[in-house]
Design an enzyme around this catalytic site. Structure first.
Site, PDB file in Angstrom:
ATOM      1  N   PRO A 226       0.792  -1.241   0.000  1.00 18.26           N
ATOM      2  CA  PRO A 226       0.000   0.000   0.000  1.00 18.26           C
ATOM      3  C   PRO A 226       0.823   1.288   0.000  1.00 18.26           C
ATOM      4  CG  PRO A 226       0.033  -0.955   2.189  1.00 18.26           C
ATOM      5  CD  PRO A 226       0.752  -1.930   1.303  1.00 18.26           C
ATOM      6  N   GLY A 227       2.164   1.204   0.219  1.00 20.21           N
ATOM      7  CA  GLY A 227       2.949   2.416   0.009  1.00 20.21           C
ATOM      8  C   GLY A 227       3.841   2.844   1.174  1.00 20.21           C
ATOM      9  N   GLY A 228       4.111   1.938   2.095  1.00 21.97           N
ATOM     10  CA  GLY A 228       5.004   2.300   3.213  1.00 21.97           C
ATOM     11  C   GLY A 228       6.386   2.717   2.727  1.00 21.97           C
ATOM     12  N   ASP A 244       2.638  -1.632  -8.925  1.00 21.81           N
ATOM     13  CA  ASP A 244       1.895  -2.680  -8.195  1.00 21.81           C
ATOM     14  C   ASP A 244       0.487  -2.744  -8.768  1.00 21.81           C
ATOM     15  OD1 ASP A 244       0.579  -4.285  -6.110  1.00 21.81           O
ATOM     16  OD2 ASP A 244       2.297  -3.780  -4.862  1.00 21.81           O
ATOM     17  N   LYS A 311      12.112 -13.298   0.091  1.00 21.33           N
ATOM     18  CA  LYS A 311      11.272 -14.166   0.947  1.00 21.33           C
ATOM     19  C   LYS A 311      11.924 -15.543   1.001  1.00 21.33           C
ATOM     20  CE  LYS A 311       8.184 -10.951   0.886  1.00 21.33           C
ATOM     21  NZ  LYS A 311       8.065 -10.015   1.953  1.00 21.33           N
TER      22      LYS A 311
HETATM   23  C1  LIG Z   1       4.543  -6.865   1.150  1.00 22.81           C
HETATM   24  S1  LIG Z   1       3.618  -5.958  -0.012  1.00 22.81           S
HETATM   25  C2  LIG Z   1       4.613  -4.523  -0.203  1.00 22.81           C
HETATM   26  C3  LIG Z   1       4.544  -3.565   0.936  1.00 22.81           C
HETATM   27  C4  LIG Z   1       5.189  -2.253   0.606  1.00 22.81           C
HETATM   28  N1  LIG Z   1       6.641  -2.372   0.495  1.00 22.81           N
HETATM   29  C5  LIG Z   1       4.894  -1.200   1.652  1.00 22.81           C
HETATM   30  O1  LIG Z   1       5.830  -0.680   2.238  1.00 22.81           O
HETATM   31  O2  LIG Z   1       3.720  -0.860   1.854  1.00 22.81           O
HETATM   32  C6  LIG Z   1       3.900  -6.834  -1.499  1.00 22.81           C
HETATM   33  C7  LIG Z   1       3.270  -6.214  -2.710  1.00 22.81           C
HETATM   34  O3  LIG Z   1       3.859  -6.844  -3.846  1.00 22.81           O
HETATM   35  C8  LIG Z   1       2.890  -6.787  -4.869  1.00 22.81           C
HETATM   36  N2  LIG Z   1       3.257  -7.705  -5.950  1.00 22.81           N
HETATM   37  C9  LIG Z   1       3.301  -9.046  -5.922  1.00 22.81           C
HETATM   38  N3  LIG Z   1       3.652  -9.508  -7.127  1.00 22.81           N
HETATM   39  C10 LIG Z   1       3.844  -8.433  -7.947  1.00 22.81           C
HETATM   40  C11 LIG Z   1       4.223  -8.271  -9.300  1.00 22.81           C
HETATM   41  N4  LIG Z   1       4.477  -9.309 -10.078  1.00 22.81           N
HETATM   42  N5  LIG Z   1       4.345  -7.024  -9.798  1.00 22.81           N
HETATM   43  C12 LIG Z   1       4.094  -5.955  -9.010  1.00 22.81           C
HETATM   44  N6  LIG Z   1       3.727  -6.052  -7.706  1.00 22.81           N
HETATM   45  C13 LIG Z   1       3.591  -7.276  -7.185  1.00 22.81           C
HETATM   46  C14 LIG Z   1       1.590  -7.171  -4.164  1.00 22.81           C
HETATM   47  O4  LIG Z   1       0.468  -6.715  -4.903  1.00 22.81           O
HETATM   48  C15 LIG Z   1       1.758  -6.464  -2.822  1.00 22.81           C
HETATM   49  O5  LIG Z   1       1.076  -5.234  -2.828  1.00 22.81           O
END
Ligand SMILES: C[S@@+](CC[C@H](N)C(=O)[O-])C[C@H]1O[C@@H](n2cnc3c(N)ncnc32)[C@H](O)[C@@H]1O
Length: 355
Positions: A226-228, A244, A311
Site C-alpha cells: 500500500p505504500g510504506g 503494483d 522471501k
Molecule cells: C509486502 S507488499 C509490499 C509492501 C510495501 N513495500 C509497503 O511498504 O507498503 C507486497 C506487494 O507486492 C505486490 N506484488 C506481488 N507480485 C507483484 C508483481 N508481479 N508485480 C508488481 N507487484 C507485485 C503485491 O500486490 C503487494 O502489494
C-alpha cells in the site's frame, strides 16, 4: 560481504587447550539454527545451549573475543542479529545480582566511560519485574562507578541476560555486538497515519547499512502497495515510480512526486538508466522476484543502489540466498550486505550497488 559467496574459512583441528569465549547469541524467531550454522562456518565446532527456542542461545566459540569480533567484522552474518559476551555467570536471585554489581563496579574498562546498560530477560526468569526495572536496580547499585550511563553513542555496553535461574553478563564495545541496540531489537515509533509496518524495514536498512537515501533522486518501487516504502522515499525527497497491480494508499495518490503504475512488474517498461535507486518488497517466490527485478535492472543507472527483500518461503534459507545472490551478481550487481533485519520476518534484505 557475507559468507554466502565466499569460501568457508578453513578450521584448525579442535584442541583441548584452545582459548574459548562465550556469548549469548540472538536471531529472529525461528532462525537460531542458521545463526548457529554461521558461527560453525566461522569458528568450527560451536557448543551451544538454547535459552529461548529458535531465537536465543548460549554459545562457546573456540576463539578469543578479539578474534570473534575480527571474524564477524570480516564476514558479517546474515542471521546472527546480536552477540553479547558472557564474562560473568551466576545463579539467579538477588545475591547473584549483588555479586554482579560488585563485579561491574570493579571493571577498569568502564571507568570514565559512556556506558549503556542493556538488560534482557528469558521467558521465565528469577527476576519477576520488567527488564527496565532490573536495569534501574542495577544502575542504582553502580553509583560508585565513575561512568556516564547513556543510550547514545556509548563506548561500552554492559549486557545482562536474566534467564530462569541463571544470570549472564558481559562488557563489550557496541560494534562487537553486531548491533548497538539491546538484543539487536531496533525499535521505531509508529507514526500517525503510517501506511504500513513495512516502512520500518526500509528505515532499519537505512540505519543498518548506512544507505544515504536522501542523496538519490529518482526511485523505482516494485511491489509498492500500500505504500510504506514509497512514503519513506517521498519523505526523503525522492521522486518515486510505484509499480503494483494493487491500490496505493489514498493519502499518496495525489502526491506530486509520485507516479503510480497499477501493473504487474513483468509488464512495465522504462528508459535506460532512468533510476538511481530501485527497491522491491514483493511477496513472491524469490526466484520469480529475482527474475522480474533483474529484468528491470537496465533502468538502474551504473552506481545505482538496489534494496530488495528475499522471501525465504520456509525453504533452505542458505541455499535460497546463495542462488538469489548469484542471479543478481550475474547482472552487474555487487552485493554490499545480505541481512535478516529485525523487522524482516521470513525474509532477508539485500543491499546492492550496480557497477
Ligand atoms: C509486502 S507488499 C509490499 C509492501 C510495501 N513495500 C509497503 O511498504 O507498503 C507486497 C506487494 O507486492 C505486490 N506484488 C506481488 N507480485 C507483484 C508483481 N508481479 N508485480 C508488481 N507487484 C507485485 C503485491 O500486490 C503487494 O502489494
Amino acid at each position: 560481504m557475507n559468507d554466502f559467496t565466499e569460501a568457508i574459512p578453513e578450521q584448525d583441528a579442535p584442541s583441548q587447550d584452545r582459548i574459548t569465549s562465550r556469548y549469548i547469541c540472538t536471531a529472529n524467531h525461528g532462525f537460531a539454527p542458521y545463526a548457529q550454522e554461521e558461527l560453525r562456518r566461522l569458528f568450527g565446532a560451536v557448543k551451544s545451549t538454547l535459552l529461548l527456542p529458535g531465537e536465543v542461545f548460549l554459545a562457546t566459540l573456540e576463539a578469543e573475543p578479539q578474534e570473534v569480533s575480527r571474524k564477524l567484522g570480516l564476514h558479517p552474518p546474515v542471521f546472527l542479529r546480536h552477540i553479547q559476551p558472557v564474562d560473568f555467570q551466576d545463579t539467579g536471585g538477588l545475591p547473584a545480582l549483588e555479586r554482579l554489581a560488585v563485579y561491574l563496579s570493579r571493571r577498569p574498562e568502564l571507568e570514565g566511560e559512556r556506558v549503556s546498560l542493556q538488560v534482557r530477560k528469558g521467558t521465565s526468569s528469577f527476576w519477576e519485574d520488567s527488564p527496565g526495572e532490573l536495569r534501574e536496580w542495577l544502575q542504582a547499585r553502580l553509583e560508585s562507578l565513575d561512568a556516564e550511563f547513556t543510550v547514545q553513542d556509548p563506548a561500552r555496553v554492559i549486557s545482562v541476560y536474566a534467564d530462569g535461574e541463571a544470570l549472564y553478563a558481559g562488557i563489550s564495545r557496541p560494534e562487537d555486538n553486531l548491533s548497538s541496540w539491546n538484543g539487536g531489537m531496533i525499535r521505531f515509533r509508529k507514526e500517525d497515519g503510517q501506511i504500513s509496518r513495512a516502512k520500518f524495514k526500509l528505515m532499519e536498512a537505512e540505519k543498518e547499512f548506512g544507505i544515504p537515501f536522501s542523496s538519490f533522486r529518482n526511485a523505482l518501487d516494485i511491489g509498492a502497495s500500500p505504500g510504506g516504502w514509497t512514503s519513506f522515499l517521498l519523505e526523503r525527497g525522492l521522486k518515486v515510480t510505484a509499480v503494483d497491480p494493487a491500490l496505493m494508499h489514498e493519502s499518496l495518490r495525489s502526491h506530486p512526486g509520485l507516479k503510480i503504475l497499477r501493473k504487474n512488474a513483468g509488464e512495465v517498461k522504462f528508459r535506460e538508466n532512468e533510476f538511481d535507486l530501485l527497491v522491491c518488497d514483493m511477496s513472491w517466490s524469490p526466484k520469480l522476484m529475482a527474475k522480474l527485478v533483474t529484468g528491470l535492472l537496465y533502468s538502474l543507472s551504473p552506481g545505482g543502489t538496489a534494496v530488495v527483500t528475499v522471501k525465504l518461503m520456509h525453504k533452505k534459507p542458505m541455499a535460497v540466498i546463495k542462488e538469489i545472490i548469484a542471479m543478481f551478481e550475474g547482472e552487474r550487481m555487487q552485493i554490499q550486505r545480505a541481512k535478516q533485519l529485525f523487522h524482516n520476518r521470513d525474509e532477508i534484505t539485500l543491499y546492492m550497488i550496480k557497477y
